[in-house]
Design an enzyme around this catalytic site. Structure first.
Site, PDB file in Angstrom:
ATOM      1  N   ASP A  99       0.748  -1.225  -0.142  1.00 52.41           N
ATOM      2  CA  ASP A  99       0.034   0.008   0.039  1.00 52.41           C
ATOM      3  C   ASP A  99       0.913   1.176   0.126  1.00 52.41           C
ATOM      4  OD1 ASP A  99      -2.261  -1.697   0.286  1.00 52.41           O
ATOM      5  OD2 ASP A  99      -2.349  -1.262   2.444  1.00 52.41           O
ATOM      6  N   GLU A 156      -9.007   0.384  -4.187  1.00 60.22           N
ATOM      7  CA  GLU A 156      -8.085   1.322  -3.556  1.00 60.22           C
ATOM      8  C   GLU A 156      -7.133   1.566  -4.396  1.00 60.22           C
ATOM      9  OE1 GLU A 156      -8.731  -1.718   0.466  1.00 60.22           O
ATOM     10  OE2 GLU A 156      -6.742  -1.965  -0.598  1.00 60.22           O
ATOM     11  N   HIS A 159      -3.624   0.252  -3.194  1.00 63.83           N
ATOM     12  CA  HIS A 159      -3.117  -1.194  -2.918  1.00 63.83           C
ATOM     13  C   HIS A 159      -2.466  -1.741  -4.592  1.00 63.83           C
ATOM     14  CE1 HIS A 159      -3.220  -5.196  -1.596  1.00 63.83           C
ATOM     15  NE2 HIS A 159      -3.535  -5.553  -2.947  1.00 63.83           N
TER      16      HIS A 159
END
Length: 181
Positions: A99, A156, A159
């Site tokens: 991340d 996301e 990610h």
């Protein structure tokens, strides 16, 4: 399984889950150690070089996440769109996910339209409700990461994981000598 510690002068480490400033409200990791599988570490190095070529830096918010930590996140927010169900396994717990965000040369994170771990549809790649500059920054990060061999997760913007992540084994903290939990 040996995971490599990421400690590059070209990458900023800001492991959010080692602080209480995360969705659980408490530190999940006892120690902030940024670890990745050697394959992921090599891909991260490629991404860092590409970012530097564009006058940017990478800032890592999370990398290897032991299975125990995945359970902590799942208990706090059991939504499989944003938190992998630990019974199925997380790509983070395999050491092949990261991340992260882009930062300017001075280390200041670029605007991505939402903070890390904003677990809402605003965090989806391609969401046009965020400002155009944030959309451009997300696209820039996506281009860098894809060119370095990473795959994005559509829900996301932060990610990324290696292709075929399921071929890597799930790992608990004990697999890394109890260094994190």
């Amino acid at each position: 399984m040996t995971l490599l510690e990421i400690a590059s002068p070209d990458v900023d480490i800001d492991l959010i889950y080692a602080t209480p400033a995360n969705i659980t409200g408490r530190a999940i990791y006892r120690r902030a150690v940024c670890l990745l599988h050697p394959d992921a570490a090599a891909a991260l190095d490629r991404a860092a070089r590409l970012a530097l070529g564009q006058g940017c830096r990478l800032r890592i918010y999370d990398a290897f996440r032991p299975v125990e930590a995945q359970w902590s996140l799942w208990r706090a927010f059991p939504d499989p769109e944003f938190i992998a169900d630990p019974r199925q396994g997380s790509t983070h717990a395999r050491g092949v996910a990261v991340d992260l965000t882009l930062a300017g040369a001075d280390g200041t994170p670029l605007d991505m339209g939402t903070p890390f771990d904003d677990l809402t549809p605003l965090s989806h790649h391609g969401n046009t409700a965020v400002p155009p500059a944030a959309q451009a920054n997300r696209s820039r990060l996506l281009g860098i990461m894809a060119a370095a061999g990473w795959r994005h997760y559509a829900s996301e913007w932060w990610h990324y994981q290696l292709p075929d992540a399921e071929r890597y084994p799930l790992l608990w903290d004990g697999a890394v000598g109890g260094r994190m939990m």
